[in-house]
Design a protein around this motif. Sequence first.
Motif, mmCIF file in Angstrom:
data_model
loop_
_atom_site.group_PDB
_atom_site.id
_atom_site.type_symbol
_atom_site.label_atom_id
_atom_site.label_comp_id
_atom_site.label_asym_id
_atom_site.label_seq_id
_atom_site.Cartn_x
_atom_site.Cartn_y
_atom_site.Cartn_z
ATOM 1 N N GLN A 39 -3.571 1.375 -0.163
ATOM 2 C CA GLN A 39 -3.449 1.187 -1.618
ATOM 3 C C GLN A 39 -3.377 2.524 -2.343
ATOM 4 N N ARG B 283 -6.302 -4.220 -6.106
ATOM 5 C CA ARG B 283 -6.678 -4.335 -4.699
ATOM 6 C C ARG B 283 -7.804 -3.356 -4.358
ATOM 7 N N THR C 198 -11.554 -4.454 -3.246
ATOM 8 C CA THR C 198 -12.050 -4.028 -1.936
ATOM 9 C C THR C 198 -13.404 -3.355 -2.063
ATOM 10 N N TYR D 45 -7.377 -10.457 -1.528
ATOM 11 C CA TYR D 45 -7.342 -9.043 -1.177
ATOM 12 C C TYR D 45 -8.339 -8.706 -0.073
ATOM 13 N N GLU E 73 -6.789 -9.828 3.056
ATOM 14 C CA GLU E 73 -5.724 -8.912 3.480
ATOM 15 C C GLU E 73 -6.300 -7.751 4.282
#
Length: 514
Positions: free
Chosen positions: A238, A266, A270, A426, A429
């Motif tokens: 990111q 994102r 996170t 996210y 992911e």
Amino acid sequence: MADTKREIERKYESKDSGLPDLTGVPGVAAVVDKGVAHLDATYYDTADERLAASSVTLRRRTGGSDAGWHLKFPVAPGVRDEIRAPLSDHVPRSLAGLVRSRVRDAELVPVVRLVSDRDIRDLVDADGRLLAEVSVDAVHAERLTGTGTGTGTGKGTATAQWSEIEVELADGGDPALLDKIDKRLRKAGVRPSRSASKLARALSRTKPKKQRGAAARKPQPPAPVTAGEHVLAYVRAQRDALVALDPDVRRDVPDSVHRMRVATRRLRSTFRSYAKVLDRTATDPIGAELKWLAAELGAGRDQEVLTDRLTTALAELPRPLLAGPVRTRLRTWSHARGGGSRRRLIAVLDGGRYLALLAALDTLLADPPLRPPAGARKPGKVIGAAVRKDFGRVSELVEQALSLPPGDERDQALHDARKEAKRTRYSAEAAVGLLGDPAADLVRSMKSLQQLLGDHQDSVMTREALRTLARQAHAAGENSFTYGVLHGREERRAADAEAALPGLWETVRGGPVF
């Protein structure tokens, strides 16, 4: 003023025999000799070659038909966007801004000079239309920074010489032609170049011998193993997205602002989801700055989306349902609510606060604030627990929303569930590399849920806008009938989304557990 050109080309090692005959390539009617051009290019980078590390090139070139400054960004293998600016003595500000996210506060200095004699051939069709340009380049490279002896004969200098074939597709040409040319060249014994660009080849061949050996021995980064490594790999991706999207945002490339904003979301998600992996005393201040950047990127963006939705809805209405100056009213309202400007956004990207944020992300990745679970023997347990916790919050919010009667309270609950679904997406992911298919399935499920709830929230916001427009129209003595029609249609869209939610949620809830 800079302009942009999409460059599609392939490079080959040149044989002593020169360029093979290309007249038999399908679609090529003739090969036209355009003579030899003398090109003199100086490439600029930071002393530690940050642009080269990103496969970005910045040069000042004289000679040929396109003398000037050229900045090239990689798009795909063999494809680059070339941004041009007129010839000048110093790096143009328009180009310097486009590399600022990579260069930061470092100085751009000359690193390599390439002098080439380019023997050019134009491949044309039966109508004389240019299909591709093929050239044989005799290149002399000289390193302008650093020390050491290259492959040239000048003692104490870093130089190199080589010859290569370059095939560049004409603007608007069919990329399939490059495959046909490639087939002919390979049949003649010509092989693709091992270097992606002349600069890459020059830097490699003029690097001091000790540095070349060290680079050759440098191992590839190992695959993530621990929970901390998996989370940091996602954070790094990111951060890289922010840096890579910066020039696209400055160039106003479609969807670039939205994608950059998503990268900030994102990262923030996170940091919150994996608080047991990364210490929040270190990540919370960065998260606050990411929230600021997202707000700057979003200034005016939400209004644009809302205006587009209303404009589309108006276009779909039958003419008898259009009463009063609705389109004019919409334009006036949208202009009055317009948010940020491009000038303001560029100022943000040029500002010290933004560069400090990028530096903070670099520092976090270089010296991550890992907590003990980051190195646990069973990383899947740590990562899985974080994703399950996020999913649990989604579940609570969806169940709460489904238990409420239609109205403002349910709308807010669905909006909260949408935000939590996005966060869970996210965190899942980031877990795909470790947890595999179950995490990938959850990403898809959360995306579907997010889209459904997003359409519902868009309807909520659109209905609020329509009520405002109706009040303004009424106060101005205008017919407000059309706003009521649109409001009713938006109510139906929201009702359809709410009706579809239980079935979708049942599918999501019955998905894989890890």
